[in-house]
Scaffold this motif. Structure first.
Motif, PDB file in Angstrom:
ATOM      1  N   SER A  62     -69.505 -16.977 -94.445  1.00 51.60           N
ATOM      2  CA  SER A  62     -69.888 -17.264 -96.397  1.00 51.60           C
ATOM      3  C   SER A  62     -68.548 -17.698 -96.619  1.00 51.60           C
ATOM      4  N   THR A  63     -69.878 -18.909 -98.114  1.00 49.97           N
ATOM      5  CA  THR A  63     -69.194 -19.392 -98.868  1.00 49.97           C
ATOM      6  C   THR A  63     -69.353 -19.463 -99.909  1.00 49.97           C
ATOM      7  N   GLU A  64     -68.205 -20.733-101.336  1.00 47.79           N
ATOM      8  CA  GLU A  64     -68.122 -19.985-102.226  1.00 47.79           C
ATOM      9  C   GLU A  64     -68.274 -21.734-102.914  1.00 47.79           C
ATOM     10  N   THR A  65     -69.360 -21.483-103.689  1.00 49.43           N
ATOM     11  CA  THR A  65     -68.962 -23.003-104.935  1.00 49.43           C
ATOM     12  C   THR A  65     -68.136 -21.467-106.049  1.00 49.43           C
ATOM     13  N   GLU A  66     -68.942 -22.598-107.324  1.00 51.79           N
ATOM     14  CA  GLU A  66     -68.459 -22.916-108.540  1.00 51.79           C
ATOM     15  C   GLU A  66     -69.012 -22.015-109.185  1.00 51.79           C
ATOM     16  N   SER A  67     -70.629 -21.545-108.431  1.00 51.29           N
ATOM     17  CA  SER A  67     -72.066 -21.033-109.303  1.00 51.29           C
ATOM     18  C   SER A  67     -72.904 -20.387-107.711  1.00 51.29           C
ATOM     19  N   TYR A 229     -57.836  -9.511 -95.113  1.00 53.36           N
ATOM     20  CA  TYR A 229     -58.976  -9.718 -95.031  1.00 53.36           C
ATOM     21  C   TYR A 229     -59.876 -10.436 -96.609  1.00 53.36           C
ATOM     22  N   ILE A 230     -60.736 -10.945 -97.230  1.00 51.71           N
ATOM     23  CA  ILE A 230     -60.563 -11.527 -97.939  1.00 51.71           C
ATOM     24  C   ILE A 230     -61.125 -10.449 -99.180  1.00 51.71           C
ATOM     25  N   GLY A 231     -61.672 -10.495-100.056  1.00 48.29           N
ATOM     26  CA  GLY A 231     -61.659  -9.275-100.753  1.00 48.29           C
ATOM     27  C   GLY A 231     -62.667 -10.069-102.259  1.00 48.29           C
ATOM     28  N   GLY A 232     -62.701  -9.805-103.384  1.00 47.72           N
ATOM     29  CA  GLY A 232     -63.437 -10.561-104.395  1.00 47.72           C
ATOM     30  C   GLY A 232     -64.742 -11.087-104.321  1.00 47.72           C
ATOM     31  N   VAL A 233     -65.144 -12.025-104.375  1.00 48.52           N
ATOM     32  CA  VAL A 233     -67.083 -11.846-104.191  1.00 48.52           C
ATOM     33  C   VAL A 233     -66.980 -12.753-103.116  1.00 48.52           C
ATOM     34  N   ARG A 234     -66.771 -13.275-102.110  1.00 44.95           N
ATOM     35  CA  ARG A 234     -66.250 -12.867-101.063  1.00 44.95           C
ATOM     36  C   ARG A 234     -66.923 -11.957 -99.878  1.00 44.95           C
TER      37      ARG A 234
END
Length: 304
Positions: A62-67, A229-234
């Motif tokens: 998964s990848t996350e950018t500013e938007s 494990y990651i949480g949040g929006v990702r």
């Protein structure tokens, strides 16, 4: 020894193929290039596909950018390419078949395929992980588009301008190529964008209903120096990407099941598959899921 008529037939066949290649060489070259690219990805992921915590040949990132959030799953599956291509990328029935896939997802409450002068569309209602009226859900209009199709490669896109929680630019993309007589390599992409309002809505969700939920990727927590494990929006994105993938895999695995038993088999298979990753994906118990989905599927058949 070939007869005169046989020779004529062979010549006509060769000329026909050459004419087709001459008429659209770019399309043939593009399909060959895309198949080679995807097979190259399969080769480069050999280690990750064989050794991972998923207990199947699967790689998730998964990848996350500013938007924008993007989830990708690559998977090698034991289904013939022709079967995958003929159901999920078929012009006449492909959109309706995708509804059979999507309704398995906990948050999909309704799906209907239709066509107009602008092409094929999927009307999808998204909601909570419990039974609810359609009036309480969020309706998303997906455009269904075959980007490429051929005997070795296909790509199909589902695109929607807007989504729930002030999100936008929804994309579900599936591409595939054959990697053997009865095996296929799949690449699923699930992505969406969001602005300030969407960021605030997701932040509110993660602080309440989404609190403590995790994804599949691990990262070192600088405050504890432990790998977590990651949480949040990702984490949110990864959970839904996996749910959509398991719905695709479940659909393909049940194509040979008699039609009157297919729904029950799909519901049981999808639920059992998600329970393999219960720490990330468990939301409701088995009986509640199957009962809810039976009712939603019946509504999907009657409210066309």
């Amino acid at each position: 020894m070939m007869t005169v008529s046989g020779k004529r037939h062979a010549v006509v066949l060769i000329l026909t193929v050459l004419a087709l290649i001459g008429a659209c060489p770019g399309l043939f070259a593009e399909e060959i290039g895309n198949a080679a690219r995807l097979r190259g990805k399969h080769a480069s992921l050999a280690e990750q596909l064989s050794h991972n915590p998923f207990q199947r040949q699967l790689f998730l990132k998964s990848t996350e950018t500013e938007s924008t959030l993007t989830g990708d799953i690559y998977a090698a599956v034991d289904y013939p390419f022709a079967s995958v291509n003929g159901t999920l990328n078929e012009p006449a029935q492909g959109p309706a078949n995708w509804c059979e896939v999507l309704i398995l997802h906990l948050n999909v409450k309704y799906c209907h395929a239709s066509a107009s002068g602008n092409g094929a569309h999927l009307t999808v209602n998204l909601g909570r992980k419990v039974e609810e009226k359609l009036s309480s859900t969020y309706r998303v209009q997906f455009n269904y588009r075959t980007v490429a199709t051929g005997p070795e490669y296909f790509q199909v896109n589902l695109d929607a301008d807007t989504g729930p929680m002030s999100t936008r630019d929804y994309r579900i993309v599936l591409e595939a190529t054959s990697i053997g007589a009865s095996r296929t390599f799949l690449h699923l992409t699930y992505s969406y964008s969001y602005g300030t309002a969407g960021r605030m809505a997701m932040k509110a969700y993660l602080a309440t209903l989404g609190r403590g939920k995790i994804g599949f990727t691990t990262a070192r927590d600088p405050s504890t120096e432990r790998t977590e494990y990651i949480g949040g929006v990702r984490g949110l994105l990864e959970r839904n990407t996996m749910r959509y993938y398991l719905a695709i895999d479940t659909y393909l695995s049940t194509l040979s099941v008699p039609s009157d038993k297919r729904l029950d088999q799909r519901l049981a298979t999808w639920f059992d598959a998600t329970e393999q990753y219960s720490r990330q994906l468990h939301e409701v118990d088995r009986d509640a899921y199957i009962s809810m989905k039976h009712n939603e599927y019946q509504r999907q058949q009657t409210m066309q």
